[in-house]
Design a protein around this motif. Structure first.
Motif, PDB file in Angstrom:
ATOM      1  N   GLN A  35      48.135  29.423  97.178  1.00 13.53           N
ATOM      2  CA  GLN A  35      48.636  30.591  96.452  1.00 13.53           C
ATOM      3  C   GLN A  35      47.991  30.676  95.084  1.00 13.53           C
ATOM      4  O   GLN A  35      47.988  29.714  94.310  1.00 13.53           O
ATOM      5  CB  GLN A  35      50.165  30.507  96.301  1.00 13.53           C
ATOM      6  N   ALA A  38      49.700  36.311  92.990  1.00 12.59           N
ATOM      7  CA  ALA A  38      50.502  36.964  94.024  1.00 12.59           C
ATOM      8  C   ALA A  38      49.764  37.041  95.354  1.00 12.59           C
ATOM      9  O   ALA A  38      50.101  37.865  96.201  1.00 12.59           O
ATOM     10  CB  ALA A  38      50.897  38.362  93.568  1.00 12.59           C
ATOM     11  N   THR A  39      48.769  36.172  95.559  1.00  8.58           N
ATOM     12  CA  THR A  39      48.032  36.178  96.827  1.00  8.58           C
ATOM     13  C   THR A  39      48.113  34.810  97.492  1.00  8.58           C
ATOM     14  O   THR A  39      47.907  33.780  96.833  1.00  8.58           O
ATOM     15  CB  THR A  39      46.553  36.549  96.598  1.00  8.58           C
ATOM     16  N   ILE A  40      48.411  34.831  98.781  1.00  7.86           N
ATOM     17  CA  ILE A  40      48.475  33.589  99.557  1.00  7.86           C
ATOM     18  C   ILE A  40      47.401  33.647 100.637  1.00  7.86           C
ATOM     19  O   ILE A  40      47.321  34.616 101.392  1.00  7.86           O
ATOM     20  CB  ILE A  40      49.864  33.432 100.218  1.00  7.86           C
ATOM     21  N   ALA A  42      46.475  31.875 103.957  1.00 10.41           N
ATOM     22  CA  ALA A  42      47.102  30.985 104.938  1.00 10.41           C
ATOM     23  C   ALA A  42      46.153  30.765 106.106  1.00 10.41           C
ATOM     24  O   ALA A  42      45.509  31.712 106.583  1.00 10.41           O
ATOM     25  CB  ALA A  42      48.408  31.611 105.437  1.00 10.41           C
ATOM     26  N   PHE A 176      53.742  28.132 106.826  1.00  7.44           N
ATOM     27  CA  PHE A 176      52.613  28.368 105.926  1.00  7.44           C
ATOM     28  C   PHE A 176      52.253  29.839 105.752  1.00  7.44           C
ATOM     29  O   PHE A 176      51.583  30.189 104.782  1.00  7.44           O
ATOM     30  CB  PHE A 176      51.382  27.564 106.375  1.00  7.44           C
ATOM     31  N   THR A 177      52.657  30.704 106.676  1.00  9.09           N
ATOM     32  CA  THR A 177      52.354  32.129 106.504  1.00  9.09           C
ATOM     33  C   THR A 177      53.492  32.871 105.791  1.00  9.09           C
ATOM     34  O   THR A 177      53.428  34.092 105.637  1.00  9.09           O
ATOM     35  CB  THR A 177      52.095  32.820 107.862  1.00  9.09           C
ATOM     36  N   ASP A 178      54.515  32.135 105.386  1.00  3.29           N
ATOM     37  CA  ASP A 178      55.673  32.771 104.746  1.00  3.29           C
ATOM     38  C   ASP A 178      55.554  32.789 103.225  1.00  3.29           C
ATOM     39  O   ASP A 178      54.965  31.885 102.629  1.00  3.29           O
ATOM     40  CB  ASP A 178      56.958  32.024 105.124  1.00  3.29           C
ATOM     41  N   VAL A 179      56.176  33.786 102.637  1.00  2.00           N
ATOM     42  CA  VAL A 179      56.237  33.885 101.170  1.00  2.00           C
ATOM     43  C   VAL A 179      57.418  33.043 100.692  1.00  2.00           C
ATOM     44  O   VAL A 179      58.532  33.208 101.195  1.00  2.00           O
ATOM     45  CB  VAL A 179      56.432  35.361 100.749  1.00  2.00           C
ATOM     46  N   GLU A 215      76.573  41.035 102.413  1.00  2.00           N
ATOM     47  CA  GLU A 215      75.956  42.346 102.239  1.00  2.00           C
ATOM     48  C   GLU A 215      76.028  42.737 100.771  1.00  2.00           C
ATOM     49  O   GLU A 215      77.114  43.063 100.252  1.00  2.00           O
ATOM     50  CB  GLU A 215      76.699  43.374 103.107  1.00  2.00           C
ATOM     51  N   PRO A 216      74.891  42.684 100.063  1.00  2.00           N
ATOM     52  CA  PRO A 216      74.940  42.957  98.619  1.00  2.00           C
ATOM     53  C   PRO A 216      75.321  44.393  98.276  1.00  2.00           C
ATOM     54  O   PRO A 216      75.854  44.648  97.194  1.00  2.00           O
ATOM     55  CB  PRO A 216      73.505  42.647  98.159  1.00  2.00           C
ATOM     56  N   LEU A 217      75.077  45.346  99.173  1.00  3.81           N
ATOM     57  CA  LEU A 217      75.375  46.749  98.834  1.00  3.81           C
ATOM     58  C   LEU A 217      76.878  47.017  98.784  1.00  3.81           C
ATOM     59  O   LEU A 217      77.330  47.915  98.078  1.00  3.81           O
ATOM     60  CB  LEU A 217      74.709  47.698  99.842  1.00  3.81           C
ATOM     61  N   THR A 218      77.632  46.281  99.569  1.00  7.37           N
ATOM     62  CA  THR A 218      79.083  46.490  99.592  1.00  7.37           C
ATOM     63  C   THR A 218      79.843  45.282  99.055  1.00  7.37           C
ATOM     64  O   THR A 218      81.059  45.314  98.946  1.00  7.37           O
ATOM     65  CB  THR A 218      79.566  46.764 101.028  1.00  7.37           C
ATOM     66  N   GLU A 273      64.731  37.181 105.385  1.00 10.77           N
ATOM     67  CA  GLU A 273      63.372  37.705 105.546  1.00 10.77           C
ATOM     68  C   GLU A 273      62.691  37.050 106.747  1.00 10.77           C
ATOM     69  O   GLU A 273      61.483  36.788 106.724  1.00 10.77           O
ATOM     70  CB  GLU A 273      62.538  37.474 104.282  1.00 10.77           C
ATOM     71  N   GLN A 275      62.917  34.064 107.731  1.00  7.02           N
ATOM     72  CA  GLN A 275      62.636  32.640 107.540  1.00  7.02           C
ATOM     73  C   GLN A 275      63.925  31.835 107.659  1.00  7.02           C
ATOM     74  O   GLN A 275      64.888  32.101 106.941  1.00  7.02           O
ATOM     75  CB  GLN A 275      62.048  32.391 106.157  1.00  7.02           C
TER      76      GLN A 275
ATOM     77  N   ILE B  19      50.649  39.313  98.542  1.00  7.47           N
ATOM     78  CA  ILE B  19      49.684  39.576  99.614  1.00  7.47           C
ATOM     79  C   ILE B  19      49.460  38.268 100.372  1.00  7.47           C
ATOM     80  O   ILE B  19      49.180  37.228  99.765  1.00  7.47           O
ATOM     81  CB  ILE B  19      48.329  40.050  99.034  1.00  7.47           C
ATOM     82  N   ARG B  21      47.081  36.641 103.289  1.00  3.84           N
ATOM     83  CA  ARG B  21      45.945  36.737 104.210  1.00  3.84           C
ATOM     84  C   ARG B  21      46.067  35.573 105.177  1.00  3.84           C
ATOM     85  O   ARG B  21      46.202  34.422 104.751  1.00  3.84           O
ATOM     86  CB  ARG B  21      44.623  36.617 103.451  1.00  3.84           C
TER      87      ARG B  21
END
Lengths: 291, 279
Positions: A35, A38-40, A42, A176-179, A215-218, A273, A275, B19, B21
């Motif tokens: 990383q 803001a780019t990963i 993988a 490894f492909t997760d944020v 549920e954060p909205l309610t 998300e 994960q 992002i 990749r």
């Protein structure tokens, strides 16, 4: 300055049909992520050292699962550069399931077999009685009611003064492909007041929670209870699956007290998300009353 | 006998500000009892993915979804993959958008199989005018579904579609075991859906389409233009438009009176085509 971080992981994910002693699914997953800002980037490359660590732990898990004879098991063993080795084992017997770790596998499996041996014969609806959250299951209630709102920076609410909830956050990712996301690592509930007397019957004791949601909205918490007993006099009646759906404010107002030792709930696989990560859970018996 | 499937894939994904990749290659082996999979060497050269289309799409979505709306989740991705099953080899490219837009206590869920943002524009404009859920939630009787909503419903109709509705698999592409996908009624569909090499393939009809003798849609009744929650069994929480009113409603699908011509493909299940539908 550009922040650069390297992450690597090796995971073995295996599913067993325990009755037939067959491995039904087996996955090897490995890769790394670099990383920068803001780019990963993988890639599914292999870290041999992590593979060796993962395989050693997988052998231990297989040996521990071998004596189990009923239901299904799924073990996810991961060795990662940022966190050593972990193994989580999901066990299912009939319509009940728990998630556990290697040191507690045998004990939690026995508990699951025992819980699954009692048929559910009554509905929870209509029983306006206090709830006693046994087996550390109160930690799952607070996972949803306090842990997830903290992850999302939701406004604080007034919890009872006697209640102390610790749910530390860390950047975590499943693979490894997760944020990486800010996630709970553990939920530990304690009471700073001694001497609370649990209610006398009738009450419902909650033993296992199938899943939960905030549920954060309610600002609502929803929990699906998979095993619970109505305790009425000397009788213990197993209840069918039911749902608790309340706002956080209502849950805070419903909390009456805590008693007994802090107990380990088998575990929670928390999904966000897409994960899934394991979150440890500990709590004394909590008492809520929604009447 | 074992079946061997290999996939070589490259993807670019925007996920909530990051992002990713990704380059992966893997093999899945399946016999009568066991499914297993593992990464393999990257033996196939794949072209680079130009990220400009993703960048532009993300920028455009942010310009469409403005206060008082909020983007709760935004994932925009593009991928290319080569698949191998036995002697058969084929390539495919994919584009996906998932966006969750919130307003007060409502959350509109949008899933797209391309970068056309017409649905995002329509839903964003309406959601900003919606009455609060607490005041406006009610159950609608007669209602029409916009294509993005009916597409989400189709996978839930498999095996429970009413007799006046025919569900059809639409021809196009190759399935997870290298067989061509042909047009047929879903009871005759025998294709395999394999969204990843790590997922055990299951039989599923591809690119579902609903057909009904009645195609005329009553334009006067309320129109559901967005899902406000995933469909549970046959109950839908939707954002409705009636004239200038916009409000959330709960719809229980009991019967389908008309289905118009399918207009757009959406990534629900193994794919489904959306059409105006009247309940």
């Amino acid at each position: 300055m550009i922040d650069s971080k390297h992450f690597a992981i090796v995971t073995r994910d295996e599913s067993w049909s325990l009755g037939s002693r067959l491995v039904t699914e087996s996955r090897l997953i490995h890769g790394s992520a670099d990383q920068r800002g803001a780019t990963i980037d993988a890639r599914d490359d292999l870290d041999d050292e992590l593979l060796a660590l993962c395989d050693r732990e997988t052998d231990r898990v297989r040996a521990a699962i071998a004596p189990l004879r009923e239901g299904r098991a799924r073990a996810v063993v991961s060795a990662r550069r940022d966190g050593g080795v972990s193994a989580t084992i999901s066990l299912s017997v009939r319509d009940l399931a728990v998630v556990t770790t290697l040191p507690h596998l045998a004990g939690d499996y026995e508990m699951l077999i025992e819980l699954a041996s009692v048929p559910a014969v009554a509905d929870a609806a209509g029983h306006g009685v206090p709830l006693v959250w046994r087996n550390g299951s109160g930690a799952v209630l607070m996972h949803e009611a306090a842990g997830h709102p903290a992850e999302l920076d939701q406004p604080a609410i007034d919890w009872p003064k006697w209640l102390h909830v610790e749910s530390p956050l860390a950047l975590r990712r499943e693979s490894f492909t997760d944020v990486p996301l800010r996630r709970m690592t553990n939920v530990a509930v304690t009471s700073v007041e001694a001497g609370f007397s649990p209610p006398s019957p009738p009450y419902i004791e909650i033993l296992l929670v199938a899943d939960g949601r905030y549920e954060p909205l309610t600002d609502r918490v929803s929990l699906s209870i998979s095993a619970a007993n109505l305790i009425d006099g000397d009788k213990s009646i197993r209840l069918r699956r039911f749902t608790i759906d309340e706002t956080r404010e209502t849950i805070a107002r419903s909390l009456r007290g805590a008693s007994g030792d802090v107990r380990r709930y088998p575990g929670v696989i928390c999904s966000k998300e897409g994960q899934n990560v394991f979150v440890g859970s500990h709590a004394p018996d909590l008492v809520t009353d929604f009447r | 006998m074992s079946e061997v499937y290999r996939k070589f894939g490259r993807s670019l994904r925007y996920e909530n500000g990051t992002i990713v990749r990704s380059d992966e290659a893997g093999e899945a082996i399946e016999d009568a009892h066991t499914f297993s999979c593992r990464p393999i060497a990257h033996a196939v050269e794949l072209p680079a993915i130009d990220g400009r289309a993703i960048d532009e799409t993300v920028r455009e979505i942010h310009s469409i979804v403005r206060a008082p709306l909020a983007i709760e989740r935004l994932i925009v991705s593009e991928g290319i993959a080569e698949h191998q099953f036995g002697e058969r080899r084929w390539r495919e490219t994919t584009r996906r958008i998932h966006v969750a837009i919130t307003f007060r206590s409502m959350r509109a869920l949008i899933d797209l199989g391309d970068f056309d943002l017409a649905d995002v524009r329509l839903i964003s404009a309406a959601l900003a005018r919606a009455v609060p859920a607490e005041a406006g939630t009610h159950t609608e009787g007669r209602i029409r579904l916009a294509p993005n909503v009916s597409a989400a419903l189709l996978p839930a109709l498999i095996s429970v579609a009413p007799p006046n509705i025919q569900l059809i698999q639409t021809a196009g592409g190759i399935d997870g075991k290298g067989a061509p996908i042909e047009t047929c009624g879903i009871s005759f569909a025998s294709n395999w859906y394999r969204p990843s090499y790590r997922v055990r393939p299951v039989r599923a009809p591809f690119s579902l389409r609903a057909s009904c003798d009645v195609t005329l849609i009553d334009e006067e009744i309320p129109r559901a233009i967005a899902l406000l929650a995933p469909i549970e069994r046959l109950t839908m929480s939707v954002l409705c438009v009636r004239g200038t009113d916009v409000f959330p409603a709960t719809v229980r699908v009991a019967r389908i009176d008309a289905v118009s011509t399918a207009v757009r493909w959406y990534p629900y299940g193994a794919g489904s085509f959306g059409a105006e539908m009247m309940l």
